[in-house]
Design a protein around this motif. Structure first.
Motif, PDB file in Angstrom:
ATOM      1  N   GLY A 186       0.794  -1.228   0.000  1.00  0.00           N
ATOM      2  CA  GLY A 186       0.000   0.000   0.000  1.00  0.00           C
ATOM      3  C   GLY A 186       0.821   1.272   0.000  1.00  0.00           C
ATOM      4  O   GLY A 186       0.305   2.333   0.344  1.00  0.00           O
ATOM      5  N   THR A 187       2.072   1.185  -0.404  1.00  0.00           N
ATOM      6  CA  THR A 187       2.952   2.348  -0.339  1.00  0.00           C
ATOM      7  C   THR A 187       2.563   3.418  -1.341  1.00  0.00           C
ATOM      8  O   THR A 187       2.618   4.619  -1.047  1.00  0.00           O
ATOM      9  CB  THR A 187       4.415   1.938  -0.600  1.00  0.00           C
ATOM     10  OG1 THR A 187       4.726   0.783   0.186  1.00  0.00           O
ATOM     11  CG2 THR A 187       5.372   3.067  -0.252  1.00  0.00           C
TER      12      THR A 187
ATOM     13  N   ARG B 170      -2.191   2.462  -2.514  1.00  0.00           N
ATOM     14  CA  ARG B 170      -2.488   3.684  -1.762  1.00  0.00           C
ATOM     15  C   ARG B 170      -3.926   4.147  -2.018  1.00  0.00           C
ATOM     16  O   ARG B 170      -4.636   4.512  -1.073  1.00  0.00           O
ATOM     17  CB  ARG B 170      -1.500   4.791  -2.134  1.00  0.00           C
ATOM     18  CG  ARG B 170      -1.803   6.124  -1.478  1.00  0.00           C
ATOM     19  CD  ARG B 170      -0.707   7.147  -1.688  1.00  0.00           C
ATOM     20  NE  ARG B 170       0.431   6.869  -0.806  1.00  0.00           N
ATOM     21  CZ  ARG B 170       1.454   7.706  -0.622  1.00  0.00           C
ATOM     22  NH1 ARG B 170       1.497   8.867  -1.286  1.00  0.00           N
ATOM     23  NH2 ARG B 170       2.437   7.397   0.213  1.00  0.00           N
ATOM     24  N   GLY B 171      -4.341   4.122  -3.275  1.00  0.00           N
ATOM     25  CA  GLY B 171      -5.710   4.534  -3.594  1.00  0.00           C
ATOM     26  C   GLY B 171      -6.747   3.657  -2.922  1.00  0.00           C
ATOM     27  O   GLY B 171      -7.774   4.146  -2.429  1.00  0.00           O
TER      28      GLY B 171
ATOM     29  N   ILE C 274      -1.448  -1.020   6.401  1.00  0.00           N
ATOM     30  CA  ILE C 274      -0.761  -0.725   5.144  1.00  0.00           C
ATOM     31  C   ILE C 274       0.655  -1.260   5.250  1.00  0.00           C
ATOM     32  O   ILE C 274       1.411  -0.854   6.137  1.00  0.00           O
ATOM     33  CB  ILE C 274      -0.739   0.780   4.858  1.00  0.00           C
ATOM     34  CG1 ILE C 274      -2.161   1.337   4.759  1.00  0.00           C
ATOM     35  CG2 ILE C 274       0.040   1.092   3.587  1.00  0.00           C
ATOM     36  CD1 ILE C 274      -2.485   2.340   5.832  1.00  0.00           C
ATOM     37  N   THR C 275       1.005  -2.174   4.361  1.00  0.00           N
ATOM     38  CA  THR C 275       2.345  -2.743   4.415  1.00  0.00           C
ATOM     39  C   THR C 275       3.133  -2.403   3.156  1.00  0.00           C
ATOM     40  O   THR C 275       2.586  -2.132   2.096  1.00  0.00           O
ATOM     41  CB  THR C 275       2.303  -4.270   4.568  1.00  0.00           C
ATOM     42  OG1 THR C 275       1.703  -4.852   3.403  1.00  0.00           O
ATOM     43  CG2 THR C 275       1.530  -4.670   5.810  1.00  0.00           C
ATOM     44  N   GLY C 276       4.432  -2.435   3.307  1.00  0.00           N
ATOM     45  CA  GLY C 276       5.367  -2.172   2.220  1.00  0.00           C
ATOM     46  C   GLY C 276       6.764  -2.142   2.793  1.00  0.00           C
ATOM     47  O   GLY C 276       6.968  -2.267   4.009  1.00  0.00           O
TER      48      GLY C 276
ATOM     49  N   GLU D 255       3.042   7.722   4.984  1.00  0.00           N
ATOM     50  CA  GLU D 255       2.252   8.718   4.255  1.00  0.00           C
ATOM     51  C   GLU D 255       0.872   8.165   3.909  1.00  0.00           C
ATOM     52  O   GLU D 255      -0.132   8.867   4.043  1.00  0.00           O
ATOM     53  CB  GLU D 255       2.974   9.126   2.970  1.00  0.00           C
ATOM     54  CG  GLU D 255       4.186  10.012   3.168  1.00  0.00           C
ATOM     55  CD  GLU D 255       4.918  10.277   1.870  1.00  0.00           C
ATOM     56  OE1 GLU D 255       5.846  11.110   1.891  1.00  0.00           O
ATOM     57  OE2 GLU D 255       4.585   9.650   0.848  1.00  0.00           O
ATOM     58  N   THR D 256       0.831   6.925   3.444  1.00  0.00           N
ATOM     59  CA  THR D 256      -0.454   6.306   3.121  1.00  0.00           C
ATOM     60  C   THR D 256      -1.336   6.222   4.359  1.00  0.00           C
ATOM     61  O   THR D 256      -2.542   6.508   4.306  1.00  0.00           O
ATOM     62  CB  THR D 256      -0.251   4.908   2.523  1.00  0.00           C
ATOM     63  OG1 THR D 256       0.572   5.001   1.356  1.00  0.00           O
ATOM     64  CG2 THR D 256      -1.577   4.295   2.132  1.00  0.00           C
TER      65      THR D 256
END
Length: 302
Positions: free
Chosen positions: A14-15, A20-21, A35-37, A55-56
């Motif tokens: 989800g970076t 992200r969207g 959210i992982t990345g 940020e996400t």
């Protein structure tokens, strides 16, 4: 249709881009979103990109959801296992899994297999396929504890389009088609638990990388049509996010189990729109206009 307040979602990858969207739109519907990345504020990945999982998470919070950033390399099983254990300890459930791990834009080569970098090609397959399998292996036992769970496998292209078209290279073609097959297999395995698995493709998405490639921003993206007229059919990452949230909110989503769907087709099905009020149908446009060599004209397609 229902809101997603109280729902627990994991957006793996989800970076930036579609991930992200999707995370943002899940947050806008009230979900708690993990959210992982690999890219954090303190540690970049091999991409060397500026976008971060923190940020996400902030964007999710700004839209009314709860964003939780967790650094995870989804090729490392122990990291994925620890992530799922954390979700279970903190919430006891997982309602939505979005497998959006990709990370291979810079490995794409438009060349035959004997000329393609073997190192880059195999790395692409690891990132695009093995990450999804590892994540599902650890996350699905938690998801199936409750009826109505949803797994979304993110790819590029619908099953129909990919079956009839060569996609860039052997490695890219295999990567994107494999994810569609994965969703069909998961649909079969999840069916006894009244959970749903589908594959979803965005259209020509105005991701951070794509905007950068054309030297434009979201505010002046139409300037890119001077270089590539067919960019007129493009869409924002949040359009795909609205596709995923529409499915997640659908109390009868199991009717879609195993299907391969595009953001444009889902927009018509659920009557949602992109942030500019348009409803781009990229894959129909590709078949009708771009692939037939017609001049760029999105009239009737957005």
């Amino acid at each position: 249709m229902k809101s997603l307040k109280g729902q627990i979602a994991l957006v793996a990858g989800g970076t930036r881009g579609a991930g992200r969207g999707i995370a943002m739109e899940l947050g806008a519907e009230g979900a708690t979103v993990y959210i992982t990345g690999r890219t954090t504020q303190n540690e970049p990945s091999e991409y060397g990109r500026p976008e971060t999982i923190e940020e996400t998470a902030e964007l999710v919070n700004d839209l009314g959801g709860v964003g939780i950033a967790v650094q995870v390399d989804h090729l490392v099983p122990k990291q994925v296992q620890s992530l799922v254990e954390r979700i279970e300890n903190e919430h006891g459930r997982l309602d939505i899994l979005v497998n959006d791990i990709w990370g291979s834009e810079y490995f794409i080569e438009d060349t035959p297999v004997w000329k393609h970098s073997l190192e880059k090609g195999l790395r692409m397959l690891d990132l695009a396929i093995n990450t999804h399998i590892i994540t599902s292996h650890y996350a699905l036992p938690l998801l199936i504890k409750n009826k109505g769970g949803l797994v979304v496998e993110m790819t590029d292209g619908t099953e129909e389009y990919n079956n009839n078209n060569y996609r860039v290279s052997l490695f890219y073609d295999l990567a994107k088609s494999s994810v569609i097959c994965m969703a069909k297999a998961l649909a079969h395995e999840l069916s006894p638990y009244e959970c749903t698995a589908i594959s979803v493709t965005p259209g020509w998405m105005r991701s951070e990388i794509m905007l950068e490639e054309f030297g434009v921003t979201e505010e002046n993206w139409m300037d890119a049509t001077k270089l590539e007229p067919h960019f007129v059919i493009s869409e924002t990452p949040r359009f795909t996010g609205r596709a995923v949230t529409s499915i997640a909110k659908d109390l009868n989503k199991n009717r879609l189990n195993g299907q391969s769907l595009s953001s444009g087709k889902l927009a018509k099905m659920y009557n949602f729109f992109d942030v500019d009020g348009s409803q781009p149908d990229c894959w129909r446009y590709l078949v009708d206009v771009q692939d037939t060599g017609k001049p760029a004209n999105a009239e009737g397609y957005r």
